[in-house]
Design a protein around this motif. Structure first.
Motif, PDB file in Angstrom:
ATOM      1  N   GLY A 167       0.739  -1.128   0.075  1.00 36.16           N
ATOM      2  CA  GLY A 167      -0.081  -0.029  -0.087  1.00 36.16           C
ATOM      3  C   GLY A 167       0.670   1.409   0.209  1.00 36.16           C
ATOM      4  O   GLY A 167       0.291   2.213  -0.205  1.00 36.16           O
ATOM      5  N   SER A 168       2.013   1.179  -0.012  1.00 33.11           N
ATOM      6  CA  SER A 168       2.834   2.309   0.107  1.00 33.11           C
ATOM      7  C   SER A 168       3.288   2.876  -1.251  1.00 33.11           C
ATOM      8  O   SER A 168       2.776   2.328  -2.181  1.00 33.11           O
ATOM      9  CB  SER A 168       4.311   2.354   0.933  1.00 33.11           C
ATOM     10  N   THR A 169       3.819   4.164  -1.215  1.00 35.11           N
ATOM     11  CA  THR A 169       4.059   4.732  -2.475  1.00 35.11           C
ATOM     12  C   THR A 169       5.581   4.883  -2.660  1.00 35.11           C
ATOM     13  O   THR A 169       6.408   5.487  -1.810  1.00 35.11           O
ATOM     14  CB  THR A 169       3.507   6.311  -2.619  1.00 35.11           C
ATOM     15  N   VAL A 170       6.008   4.708  -3.869  1.00 37.34           N
ATOM     16  CA  VAL A 170       7.676   4.640  -4.148  1.00 37.34           C
ATOM     17  C   VAL A 170       7.804   5.551  -5.409  1.00 37.34           C
ATOM     18  O   VAL A 170       7.045   5.343  -6.495  1.00 37.34           O
ATOM     19  CB  VAL A 170       7.917   2.950  -4.451  1.00 37.34           C
ATOM     20  N   ALA A 171       9.065   6.244  -4.995  1.00 39.87           N
ATOM     21  CA  ALA A 171       9.460   6.665  -6.428  1.00 39.87           C
ATOM     22  C   ALA A 171      10.965   6.141  -6.767  1.00 39.87           C
ATOM     23  O   ALA A 171      11.591   6.245  -5.808  1.00 39.87           O
ATOM     24  CB  ALA A 171       9.643   8.457  -6.598  1.00 39.87           C
ATOM     25  N   ILE A 172      11.324   5.732  -7.933  1.00 36.99           N
ATOM     26  CA  ILE A 172      12.411   5.554  -8.286  1.00 36.99           C
ATOM     27  C   ILE A 172      13.086   6.622  -9.383  1.00 36.99           C
ATOM     28  O   ILE A 172      12.605   6.504 -10.439  1.00 36.99           O
ATOM     29  CB  ILE A 172      12.522   3.938  -8.794  1.00 36.99           C
ATOM     30  N   VAL A 173      14.002   6.976  -9.121  1.00 45.49           N
ATOM     31  CA  VAL A 173      14.714   8.117  -9.701  1.00 45.49           C
ATOM     32  C   VAL A 173      16.007   7.572 -10.555  1.00 45.49           C
ATOM     33  O   VAL A 173      16.856   7.003  -9.960  1.00 45.49           O
ATOM     34  CB  VAL A 173      15.227   9.431  -8.919  1.00 45.49           C
ATOM     35  N   GLY A 174      15.665   7.046 -11.807  1.00 45.69           N
ATOM     36  CA  GLY A 174      16.761   6.372 -12.691  1.00 45.69           C
ATOM     37  C   GLY A 174      16.263   5.234 -13.006  1.00 45.69           C
ATOM     38  O   GLY A 174      15.734   4.331 -12.577  1.00 45.69           O
ATOM     39  N   SER A 175      15.938   4.901 -14.268  1.00 45.04           N
ATOM     40  CA  SER A 175      15.404   3.991 -15.012  1.00 45.04           C
ATOM     41  C   SER A 175      16.364   3.146 -15.796  1.00 45.04           C
ATOM     42  O   SER A 175      16.091   2.350 -16.691  1.00 45.04           O
ATOM     43  CB  SER A 175      14.412   4.198 -15.986  1.00 45.04           C
ATOM     44  N   GLY A 176      17.663   2.908 -15.358  1.00 41.19           N
ATOM     45  CA  GLY A 176      18.651   2.047 -15.748  1.00 41.19           C
ATOM     46  C   GLY A 176      18.709   0.904 -15.236  1.00 41.19           C
ATOM     47  O   GLY A 176      17.553   0.308 -14.663  1.00 41.19           O
TER      48      GLY A 176
END
Lengths: 345, 345, 345, 345
Positions: A167-176
């Motif tokens: 249920g949490s929210t995640v941001a991933i900076v960088g899609s390598g």
């Protein structure tokens, strides 16, 4: 034997080198079957890794067969099929005993750095009993190459440190590759949102295929505002930095909600600004980590039980004799679309 | 009633103000018996706290007697002796329910900031049921004033966030009241070493009396080297920043061992440098926190059972009519040796 | 209004009862739209729940619309669509503040037990601000009825207490509605194996559809041996008891691996044998829990983001006027295949 | 060499035995300087430990000097002063790597059980690198003998498993050596109350000297009622079982508060009743554990920093030649007041 050798900044070559030999009772010699190239290898080639001297065989990932073992090795013998961890761990020192193998007093990240690595026909692995992992019957070898480094790195430094939760929210900076490995392993915990941010639309397209619930091209400088909109104004519970430059770390500070975590994975070459004048009261955590590979047994179980398919990260395949081509394709990832390349011997 | 009023940067006055009244069903009016001055009050007086407008009665700490309650208050009634928490918490919003009272949607640190505070004969406390604490029979009132803010701040932001543990090593940078409150509460967990660092030898002398196992005057720039020597070359498991300036946060980065925590308590006015080019691989955490006061019930129990004596933090006593003198003494702490001053009505 | 009333052991009736009224400032009256029947209601009807007196309206689950609120309610108003939690929580007492709502001094499981419940057209809900949850726009009402009790019960008592983790092995003993709710929510954490054990092949068939990696009919007494075989001789990391009788708790003791957890969900009517003569050295934990519903906000997010579809638990639908039929179908679950029945008003 | 040998139920003798020799590369031979007798040795002598065959040299605790090491030992060499852990740990198997050394596939509690032990002039210790601990310069040897078993047992099985915390309430049932070791180490966490319960007033007197805040002689059957009175009707947060019989485990179930923990240390010889008909809804945990000795490094630091003085547990001293007398004094502890006896070679 054939090996890819670092020859100083900007220089590398395929060379013929003697087959390595047991030096200490805990060593094993592993005949490599599959290896790969890591972004860190590119760092070395730029001359950014001081511990890696010219003449070094590169590579810290791989799968192979035990060729011989030292007198002190009890867990493996000739013929065993093994996964080579990027981290060598003695299992005895205080840091190993607390699960921080990356800071092992006589190990850590030494393969393809302080000692010769896996981009060769054979490699000597110190502390073999606690740095190799048996390959289960029926396993997909190529999938397991992803467990040498990239999956535990994304999982430990990003997902575990970032406390990703249902249920949490995640941001991933960088899609390598490392951001995508984080994306795959974050889904073990069923977060409600995983927002992937990058400058490359093609990589964002891959992220969507891999399970991102939203993607943002940050070129327009509106990434933080968009994330706020997507999260009801709060920001994300977990912001994962998977690039390693000041701008992306700065963006993470704009994305993270009060009470959240910034989990750094990126290898940084310079200091960054930390906005404590704003964040001192935001109840956040910032974590750093060199992968410990303590999660390797857990990850093996998730792969074996089909909870994750690491082969989705593999885009190209080469023979060891073509490894210079492999470096070329991997180095021009934006053009080639390369994520991970498999090199077989 | 008499009250200490903020009159804009550099200005304060004792004024006669109307006794506050119940505004909402959850409010209580508390007759203050004891209050104190916080370093944050000095920040306000310098004009550094934008949320605090001229005309505001200052103060967010205190002990007193309930004078009246709103219709919705069920846990307290007139005559109850209570501790006033510096944090107002509705107990209902998502952040309150996860224990992050500091970010309560209709509370947080509002007393003596966004609404009138406790440096007065009476104070109106919103969300009384979940922001006041009953005072146990036989308690020492002055001791409990230390539980409004300074003890939970040191304990939550420093000790809990810093994961202080039996046998661990701790450095506290800053030996003012908040650093000393951290020092006292860190001893709940029996660390092997608590090294206190400051520029003021008199405060370091106090730290030794309060249980520091070593003290360092950092004036010569050798603090980090000394800590390394004291910890067998490793650095500390927990580095606690209790000042709030770039230099002390920088020092913490030099003190922390691999696998350790930097727990920030200090209120920062500007950004700081974070040396990720070194720390990215050190497996550290950095935490920030505005005190939540979730630990107040626990701290009450430790005080009542004699595990800690918070009155050791009290150096001076004044009547409310003398509060300008109290500010003067507290503001010139280096000369006066003031830690916490008690103001009685 | 129409209501289902408990009339003593073995007796129940649809009666016409006055619409409930606000009694305390924190109350709300909710017009019920959907409710359901719980296994606990059957326990009450057998006369096993001493706190529930004849004359009581049953039911502790439901979704509806706020009809009126008391003077102290601030989070809700007439017309708000809400989920009614099976646990009433004041949000103020020590147990509520530590997240143990089930032991709230003036709440806990009282609905349909100590006070009238939700199997009616209207219900009075005490502590409304902290016992109701707003329904997000676009939500599936029937799905949310599963969040009143069964999903948080399976998740908190089984999955969280049982420390289900990526790659781990789980056995769920009991494939009734609560076991299946546990099965669904266990998958939030991507365990490698979830083995469901029951005596009813039809329910085991449902378990396989819901994600069990293996099922065992324990009728032949070989369940423990089969689990050992499936887990390489180790037993499971997590054994979840979802029945509530000595035999199933005993089986859990035979299934759990060293270092594992037995998470009890079942409501037990008699003592059980605990084999400490064997388990004292096995490094296990046994947990018990009455659901606290602290995870309701998290579960709402997982439902809203599509990580779980609770409507899979719903097998039958009735109108309130047919609730005696609903009890009949639910009570003969073995024959009817009933899991959860939805009752709409 | 001289050694104390188990000769079958009820029988023991001092015998002359050959000095042990290195058998595997990981072995060390340690010349014992100090050893002690454990309650478990008495269990063996009663014939209750099936794994321990007649002819076995007893003893699993001790301090000594390394006499020789196998080819694979890298952390120690001849002449090193070492603490011998009661648990042998290979450091390589899955259970060792997760910190559960007690279940090491080739170790665990084997010394003085499955292989010859420390009540002798010399002992062979398998897995020496990960089962011996270097003795810091200046350490008190007798104090460190308490770190072989009794202190980590009390600390890990009782204090850590029991989640003892600042301000919490603790009951320790059993005031023998292991209960007292638990009492000493519980104080690392500054609980508000530690109530010790026993049938022996002399041992309770010792408990008060060692820091118990209250003691109860349970002979009159009122212990649970008294604990309720002392804890405001709640019961204790942590109930620690340090005896190992059904009556004391039963008492713990009457002492523990909702939300609390029963941490079992006792070695049980028969099953016990678990009152799930009452406890299923009390949100408790019950833990069992064979000591892992993962806390040995932490405990060494607490001893070296003076946070605990384990020599308080030592009541008698003997030479190895007098070990039969030592067994006699230790076996009649009620009369002799013996806690731990030190045997020097």
């Amino acid at each position: 034997m054939k090996a890819l050798v670092y020859r100083g900044p900007g220089l590398k070559a395929i060379e013929d080198r003697p087959k390595p030999e047991i030096q200490k009772p805990g060593d094993a010699i592993v005949k490599i079957e599959f290896t790969t190239i890591c972004g860190t290898d590119l760092h070395i080639l730029k001359g950014h890794v001081a511990t890696c001297a010219p003449g070094r065989i590169l590579g810290h990932e791989g799968v192979g067969v035990v060729d011989s073992v030292g007198a002190g090795v009890t867990a493996f013998r000739k013929g065993d099929r093994v996964l080579v961890s990027c981290i060598s761990s003695c299992g005895k020192c205080e840091d190993c005993r607390r699960g921080m193998y990356s800071h092992c007093k006589t190990g850590g990240w030494i393969l393809g750095n302080e000692i010769d690595g896996t981009q060769a026909e054979y490699v000597r692995t110190p502390h073999a009993d606690t740095s190799l992992y048996p390959i289960p019957a029926g396993a997909d070898d190529e999938a397991l190459v992803m467990l040498s480094d990239i999956l535990p790195t994304g999982f430990e430094c990003g997902v575990l440190n970032g406390k990703v939760a249902p249920g949490s929210t995640v941001a991933i900076v960088g899609s390598g590759p490392i951001g995508l490995a984080t994306l795959l392993t974050a889904q073990f915990y069923s977060p409600a949102q995983i927002i992937v941010i990058d400058l490359d639309d093609k990589r964002l397209e891959v992220a969507r295929r891999f399970g991102a619930t939203a993607t943002i091209n940050s070129a327009d400088g509106q990434a933080a505002a968009t994330v706020k909109t997507l999260t009801g104004g709060r920001g994300v519970d977990t912001a994962i930095e998977a690039v390693g430059i000041p701008a992306t770390f700065s963006l993470c500070q704009d994305l993270v909600a009060a009470g959240g975590v910034i989990a750094n994975i990126g290898v940084h070459g310079e200091k960054v600004d930390l906005h404590l004048e704003r964040l001192w009261s935001h109840n956040i955590s910032i974590t750093t980590r060199l992968v410990d590979t303590v999660s390797t047994p857990m990850l093996l179980k998730t792969v074996q039980s089909g909870k994750i398919d690491p082969t989705r990260l593999i885009t190209h395949r080469f023979k060891l004799g073509q490894i210079l081509d492999a470096y070329d394709v991997f180095g021009r990832a934006t053009e080639t679309g390369a994520l991970k390349v498999i090199i077989s011997t």
